[in-house]
Design a protein around this motif. Sequence first.
Motif, PDB file in Angstrom:
ATOM      1  N   SER A   1      45.734  41.486  41.390  1.00 27.59           N
ATOM      2  CA  SER A   1      45.382  42.978  41.067  1.00 27.59           C
ATOM      3  C   SER A   1      45.978  43.484  39.886  1.00 27.59           C
ATOM      4  O   SER A   1      46.925  42.615  39.371  1.00 27.59           O
ATOM      5  CB  SER A   1      45.387  43.841  42.337  1.00 27.59           C
ATOM      6  OG  SER A   1      46.895  44.152  42.329  1.00 27.59           O
TER       7      SER A   1
ATOM      8  N   TYR B   1      36.871  37.705  38.835  1.00 24.45           N
ATOM      9  CA  TYR B   1      37.529  38.873  38.907  1.00 24.45           C
ATOM     10  C   TYR B   1      37.458  39.309  40.606  1.00 24.45           C
ATOM     11  O   TYR B   1      38.177  40.014  41.229  1.00 24.45           O
ATOM     12  CB  TYR B   1      36.920  40.134  38.235  1.00 24.45           C
ATOM     13  CG  TYR B   1      37.396  40.500  37.122  1.00 24.45           C
ATOM     14  CD1 TYR B   1      38.322  39.566  36.207  1.00 24.45           C
ATOM     15  CD2 TYR B   1      37.289  41.748  36.448  1.00 24.45           C
ATOM     16  CE1 TYR B   1      38.943  39.997  35.137  1.00 24.45           C
ATOM     17  CE2 TYR B   1      37.799  42.151  35.380  1.00 24.45           C
ATOM     18  CZ  TYR B   1      38.716  41.175  34.678  1.00 24.45           C
ATOM     19  OH  TYR B   1      39.284  41.646  33.483  1.00 24.45           O
ATOM     20  N   TYR B   2      36.347  39.028  41.430  1.00 18.26           N
ATOM     21  CA  TYR B   2      36.063  39.635  42.607  1.00 18.26           C
ATOM     22  C   TYR B   2      35.851  38.502  43.549  1.00 18.26           C
ATOM     23  O   TYR B   2      35.106  38.332  44.655  1.00 18.26           O
ATOM     24  CB  TYR B   2      34.764  40.485  42.844  1.00 18.26           C
ATOM     25  CG  TYR B   2      35.211  41.523  41.761  1.00 18.26           C
ATOM     26  CD1 TYR B   2      36.150  42.541  42.123  1.00 18.26           C
ATOM     27  CD2 TYR B   2      34.074  41.862  40.856  1.00 18.26           C
ATOM     28  CE1 TYR B   2      36.191  43.705  41.326  1.00 18.26           C
ATOM     29  CE2 TYR B   2      34.532  43.172  39.909  1.00 18.26           C
ATOM     30  CZ  TYR B   2      35.476  43.879  40.108  1.00 18.26           C
ATOM     31  OH  TYR B   2      35.777  44.941  39.368  1.00 18.26           O
TER      32      TYR B   2
ATOM     33  N   ILE C   1      42.097  40.081  38.789  1.00 12.35           N
ATOM     34  CA  ILE C   1      42.416  40.809  37.562  1.00 12.35           C
ATOM     35  C   ILE C   1      43.120  39.936  36.580  1.00 12.35           C
ATOM     36  O   ILE C   1      44.365  40.493  36.209  1.00 12.35           O
ATOM     37  CB  ILE C   1      42.563  42.447  37.621  1.00 12.35           C
ATOM     38  CG1 ILE C   1      41.863  43.006  38.640  1.00 12.35           C
ATOM     39  CG2 ILE C   1      42.467  43.085  36.301  1.00 12.35           C
ATOM     40  CD1 ILE C   1      40.430  42.819  38.430  1.00 12.35           C
TER      41      ILE C   1
ATOM     42  N   SER D   1      42.530  34.023  40.208  1.00  9.34           N
ATOM     43  CA  SER D   1      41.305  34.640  40.697  1.00  9.34           C
ATOM     44  C   SER D   1      41.965  36.078  40.383  1.00  9.34           C
ATOM     45  O   SER D   1      43.368  36.216  40.458  1.00  9.34           O
ATOM     46  CB  SER D   1      40.902  34.470  42.130  1.00  9.34           C
ATOM     47  OG  SER D   1      41.820  34.783  42.613  1.00  9.34           O
TER      48      SER D   1
ATOM     49  N   MET E   1      31.063  40.911  34.104  1.00  4.76           N
ATOM     50  CA  MET E   1      32.226  40.909  34.483  1.00  4.76           C
ATOM     51  C   MET E   1      32.685  39.538  34.596  1.00  4.76           C
ATOM     52  O   MET E   1      31.918  38.658  34.934  1.00  4.76           O
ATOM     53  CB  MET E   1      32.477  41.574  35.934  1.00  4.76           C
ATOM     54  CG  MET E   1      31.941  43.007  36.285  1.00  4.76           C
ATOM     55  SD  MET E   1      32.739  44.167  35.038  1.00  4.76           S
ATOM     56  CE  MET E   1      34.492  44.292  36.107  1.00  4.76           C
TER      57      MET E   1
ATOM     58  N   HIS F   1      42.775  37.483  32.818  1.00  2.47           N
ATOM     59  CA  HIS F   1      41.729  36.775  31.998  1.00  2.47           C
ATOM     60  C   HIS F   1      42.416  35.973  31.013  1.00  2.47           C
ATOM     61  O   HIS F   1      43.612  36.110  30.566  1.00  2.47           O
ATOM     62  CB  HIS F   1      40.832  37.716  31.259  1.00  2.47           C
ATOM     63  CG  HIS F   1      41.377  38.835  30.558  1.00  2.47           C
ATOM     64  ND1 HIS F   1      41.802  38.759  29.221  1.00  2.47           N
ATOM     65  CD2 HIS F   1      41.869  40.078  30.907  1.00  2.47           C
ATOM     66  CE1 HIS F   1      42.551  39.821  29.008  1.00  2.47           C
ATOM     67  NE2 HIS F   1      42.363  40.813  29.896  1.00  2.47           N
TER      68      HIS F   1
END
Length: 274
Positions: free
Chosen positions: A171, A263-264, A224, A222, A259, A226
């Motif tokens: 997160s 992210y999710y 948040i 996985s 996205m 990048h």
Amino acid sequence: MNNNNSILLIDPAFDPATASACNLLVKVGLASFSYAIVNKETNQVSAVFDEQECENSAQKFADRLKTDSYLTLPYQNVKVAVHTENAIAIPNDLYTEDSLNTHAQFFTETPVGDLYAQAQPHFGFTTIFSLPKTANEALTGFTGGKKYSQHAALLAMAEKINETALLLDFSVGSFNALYIQQQQVVFQQCYEIDNLDEFNYYLLFIINQLDINTKEAKLHLSGIIHEGDDKYTCLLKYFSKADFIAVSNDLDQQILDDMPAHYYSSLLALDQCV
């Protein structure tokens, strides 16, 4: 995301009247709160809400239950994963339902409310946990919902990995870590981080304490994070490669096309938890 660090994506064709054919997936993190609606008939992600940097994510969940009509629809299933300090893993050969209270004496904090048991048959242990008081009170309205500890989705994704691997789920202000060897869980923990130096410290702590061979162990990411950001660059100081985890359950994720696919992942992987 808007100025409140939150985002709400909804398929314009989503009809709340179809909720009985949908699963609601809720993730109450250390400092984040998110949920997804998945239509089980069409295998489509109909909505995703995400808020990062919550001062009190359990309270955010409780408050949103009063104002967000999507959270209170009559769903087929409700699955809620909650960050808690009170969680321990018991090998299945040492676990019985009658021993819940005995194991609870090893919790970090005195438990409030019910004790929960979450079986991990693939890895051979059962997680015993209790929820924070605020989350416990908020979840009284989800009488049919199933509760999970914060690592449940990451463990579900790890079942498909047949190699020595470190999985990190991010997160904005924290990350969950899971290390597996020979299909066995060696380590799982959640860390709160305020800056890159703290992340680097915890990362080195994990590598050194677990004696991870960073040239051989695979790194799966996985949440948040990048490619090219500070945490990703920090990871590549120690690992030669990092792979992003995308949910591999053939979900139609069209509403998330703008996205990053990872992210999710952990939020949507809750749908795989039994």
